[in-house]
Design a protein around this motif. Structure first.
Motif, PDB file in Angstrom:
ATOM      1  N   TRP A   1       0.828  -1.202   0.000  1.00 18.82           N
ATOM      2  CA  TRP A   1       0.000   0.000   0.000  1.00 18.82           C
ATOM      3  C   TRP A   1       0.866   1.257   0.000  1.00 18.82           C
ATOM      4  N   LEU A   2       1.903   1.226   0.834  1.00 21.16           N
ATOM      5  CA  LEU A   2       2.814   2.363   0.918  1.00 21.16           C
ATOM      6  C   LEU A   2       3.576   2.559  -0.388  1.00 21.16           C
ATOM      7  N   ASP A   3       4.029   1.461  -0.982  1.00 21.74           N
ATOM      8  CA  ASP A   3       4.732   1.556  -2.260  1.00 21.74           C
ATOM      9  C   ASP A   3       3.824   2.086  -3.359  1.00 21.74           C
ATOM     10  N   THR A   4       2.567   1.673  -3.335  1.00 20.65           N
ATOM     11  CA  THR A   4       1.610   2.158  -4.325  1.00 20.65           C
ATOM     12  C   THR A   4       1.433   3.661  -4.209  1.00 20.65           C
ATOM     13  N   TRP A   5       1.318   4.166  -2.998  1.00 23.11           N
ATOM     14  CA  TRP A   5       1.143   5.603  -2.801  1.00 23.11           C
ATOM     15  C   TRP A   5       2.401   6.380  -3.130  1.00 23.11           C
ATOM     16  N   ARG A   6       3.549   5.805  -2.868  1.00 27.06           N
ATOM     17  CA  ARG A   6       4.805   6.472  -3.228  1.00 27.06           C
ATOM     18  C   ARG A   6       4.911   6.650  -4.741  1.00 27.06           C
ATOM     19  N   VAL A   7       4.538   5.615  -5.476  1.00 26.00           N
ATOM     20  CA  VAL A   7       4.578   5.695  -6.935  1.00 26.00           C
ATOM     21  C   VAL A   7       3.582   6.739  -7.427  1.00 26.00           C
ATOM     22  N   ARG A   8       2.387   6.766  -6.836  1.00 20.81           N
ATOM     23  CA  ARG A   8       1.376   7.746  -7.254  1.00 20.81           C
ATOM     24  C   ARG A   8       1.823   9.169  -6.954  1.00 20.81           C
ATOM     25  N   VAL A   9       2.395   9.399  -5.786  1.00 22.44           N
ATOM     26  CA  VAL A   9       2.872  10.730  -5.427  1.00 22.44           C
ATOM     27  C   VAL A   9       4.012  11.148  -6.358  1.00 22.44           C
ATOM     28  N   ALA A  10       4.893  10.219  -6.697  1.00 21.88           N
ATOM     29  CA  ALA A  10       5.987  10.530  -7.619  1.00 21.88           C
ATOM     30  C   ALA A  10       5.437  10.913  -8.990  1.00 21.88           C
ATOM     31  N   ARG A  11       4.404  10.216  -9.445  1.00 16.08           N
ATOM     32  CA  ARG A  11       3.801  10.547 -10.741  1.00 16.08           C
ATOM     33  C   ARG A  11       3.126  11.914 -10.702  1.00 16.08           C
ATOM     34  N   VAL A  12       2.469  12.229  -9.597  1.00 11.81           N
ATOM     35  CA  VAL A  12       1.820  13.537  -9.468  1.00 11.81           C
ATOM     36  C   VAL A  12       2.873  14.641  -9.448  1.00 11.81           C
ATOM     37  N   LYS A  13       3.959  14.447  -8.692  1.00 15.73           N
ATOM     38  CA  LYS A  13       5.026  15.445  -8.648  1.00 15.73           C
ATOM     39  C   LYS A  13       5.646  15.641 -10.018  1.00 15.73           C
TER      40      LYS A  13
ATOM     41  N   GLY B   1       4.142  15.133 -12.904  1.00 14.68           N
ATOM     42  CA  GLY B   1       3.151  15.842 -13.717  1.00 14.68           C
ATOM     43  C   GLY B   1       3.104  17.322 -13.398  1.00 14.68           C
ATOM     44  N   VAL B   2       3.179  17.661 -12.120  1.00 12.03           N
ATOM     45  CA  VAL B   2       3.171  19.068 -11.719  1.00 12.03           C
ATOM     46  C   VAL B   2       4.419  19.772 -12.253  1.00 12.03           C
ATOM     47  N   GLY B   3       5.554  19.123 -12.177  1.00 15.07           N
ATOM     48  CA  GLY B   3       6.781  19.709 -12.716  1.00 15.07           C
ATOM     49  C   GLY B   3       6.692  19.949 -14.217  1.00 15.07           C
ATOM     50  N   LEU B   4       6.118  18.978 -14.937  1.00 15.80           N
ATOM     51  CA  LEU B   4       5.939  19.149 -16.377  1.00 15.80           C
ATOM     52  C   LEU B   4       4.972  20.279 -16.695  1.00 15.80           C
TER      53      LEU B   4
ATOM     54  N   ARG C   1      15.039  21.680 -17.685  1.00 11.41           N
ATOM     55  CA  ARG C   1      13.979  21.343 -16.727  1.00 11.41           C
ATOM     56  C   ARG C   1      14.331  20.149 -15.846  1.00 11.41           C
ATOM     57  N   ALA C   2      15.163  19.243 -16.328  1.00 12.14           N
ATOM     58  CA  ALA C   2      15.548  18.104 -15.502  1.00 12.14           C
ATOM     59  C   ALA C   2      16.451  18.536 -14.348  1.00 12.14           C
ATOM     60  N   ALA C   3      17.184  19.610 -14.525  1.00  9.28           N
ATOM     61  CA  ALA C   3      18.036  20.114 -13.442  1.00  9.28           C
ATOM     62  C   ALA C   3      17.233  20.960 -12.464  1.00  9.28           C
ATOM     63  N   ILE C   4      16.221  21.676 -12.977  1.00  6.44           N
ATOM     64  CA  ILE C   4      15.431  22.558 -12.122  1.00  6.44           C
ATOM     65  C   ILE C   4      14.385  21.772 -11.342  1.00  6.44           C
ATOM     66  N   TYR C   5      13.751  20.820 -12.014  1.00  5.32           N
ATOM     67  CA  TYR C   5      12.723  19.994 -11.382  1.00  5.32           C
ATOM     68  C   TYR C   5      13.278  18.584 -11.232  1.00  5.32           C
ATOM     69  N   PRO C   6      13.798  18.229 -10.051  1.00  9.15           N
ATOM     70  CA  PRO C   6      14.476  16.935  -9.887  1.00  9.15           C
ATOM     71  C   PRO C   6      13.577  15.727 -10.154  1.00  9.15           C
ATOM     72  N   GLU C   7      12.276  15.881  -9.983  1.00  9.28           N
ATOM     73  CA  GLU C   7      11.394  14.743 -10.211  1.00  9.28           C
ATOM     74  C   GLU C   7      11.274  14.383 -11.692  1.00  9.28           C
ATOM     75  N   LEU C   8      11.788  15.227 -12.568  1.00 15.00           N
ATOM     76  CA  LEU C   8      11.733  14.941 -13.999  1.00 15.00           C
ATOM     77  C   LEU C   8      12.981  14.224 -14.496  1.00 15.00           C
ATOM     78  N   ARG C   9      13.910  13.917 -13.612  1.00 20.18           N
ATOM     79  CA  ARG C   9      15.169  13.305 -14.029  1.00 20.18           C
ATOM     80  C   ARG C   9      15.005  11.880 -14.513  1.00 20.18           C
ATOM     81  N   ARG C  10      14.117  11.143 -13.901  1.00 26.18           N
ATOM     82  CA  ARG C  10      13.942   9.748 -14.286  1.00 26.18           C
ATOM     83  C   ARG C  10      12.899   9.645 -15.380  1.00 26.18           C
ATOM     84  N   ALA C  11      13.118   8.743 -16.299  1.00 26.29           N
ATOM     85  CA  ALA C  11      12.134   8.491 -17.350  1.00 26.29           C
ATOM     86  C   ALA C  11      10.994   7.679 -16.760  1.00 26.29           C
ATOM     87  N   THR C  12       9.813   7.803 -17.312  1.00 25.48           N
ATOM     88  CA  THR C  12       8.650   7.079 -16.772  1.00 25.48           C
ATOM     89  C   THR C  12       8.817   5.588 -16.952  1.00 25.48           C
TER      90      THR C  12
END
Length: 97
Positions: free
Chosen positions: A7-19, A21-24, A80-91
């Motif tokens: 459950w925790l891993d599922t929410w971590r993945v969802r929060v990472a995807r939201v972050k 998306g917000v960065g993009l 943008r990958a340097a400014i928004y760290p959550e965009l560094r990894r590919a989906t």
């Protein structure tokens, strides 16, 4: 206990995807602002340059601020990958539950 971890891993993945998306969205909006600023500056550019070369300080300041604003908007998109760290990894590298 194993279900709590899943459950925790599922929410971590969802929060990472939201972050991500917000960065993009933020970087995309800033790029659009830069494009709109350049479109607004383009028709006024010859007049601003000629008045600034004639010695008008306010026109030179306006020209500098507009060009700097466009540069900031474009550079934040390019880096943008340097400014928004959550965009560094590919989906494709993210773990899916």
């Amino acid at each position: 206990m194993n279900t709590n971890i899943k459950w925790l891993d599922t929410w971590r993945v969802r929060v990472a995807r939201v972050k991500r998306g917000v960065g993009l969205v933020i970087s995309g909006l800033l790029l659009v602002v830069g494009i709109l600023l350049s479109v607004a500056l383009l028709p006024e550019l010859p007049g601003l340059v000629s008045v600034a070369l004639a010695g008008d300080g306010e026109a030179a300041r306006t020209l500098f601020v507009c060009v700097a604003g466009i540069a900031v908007c474009v550079l934040q998109w390019l880096w943008r990958a340097a400014i928004y760290p959550e965009l560094r990894r590919a989906t494709s590298q993210e773990e899916t539950p």
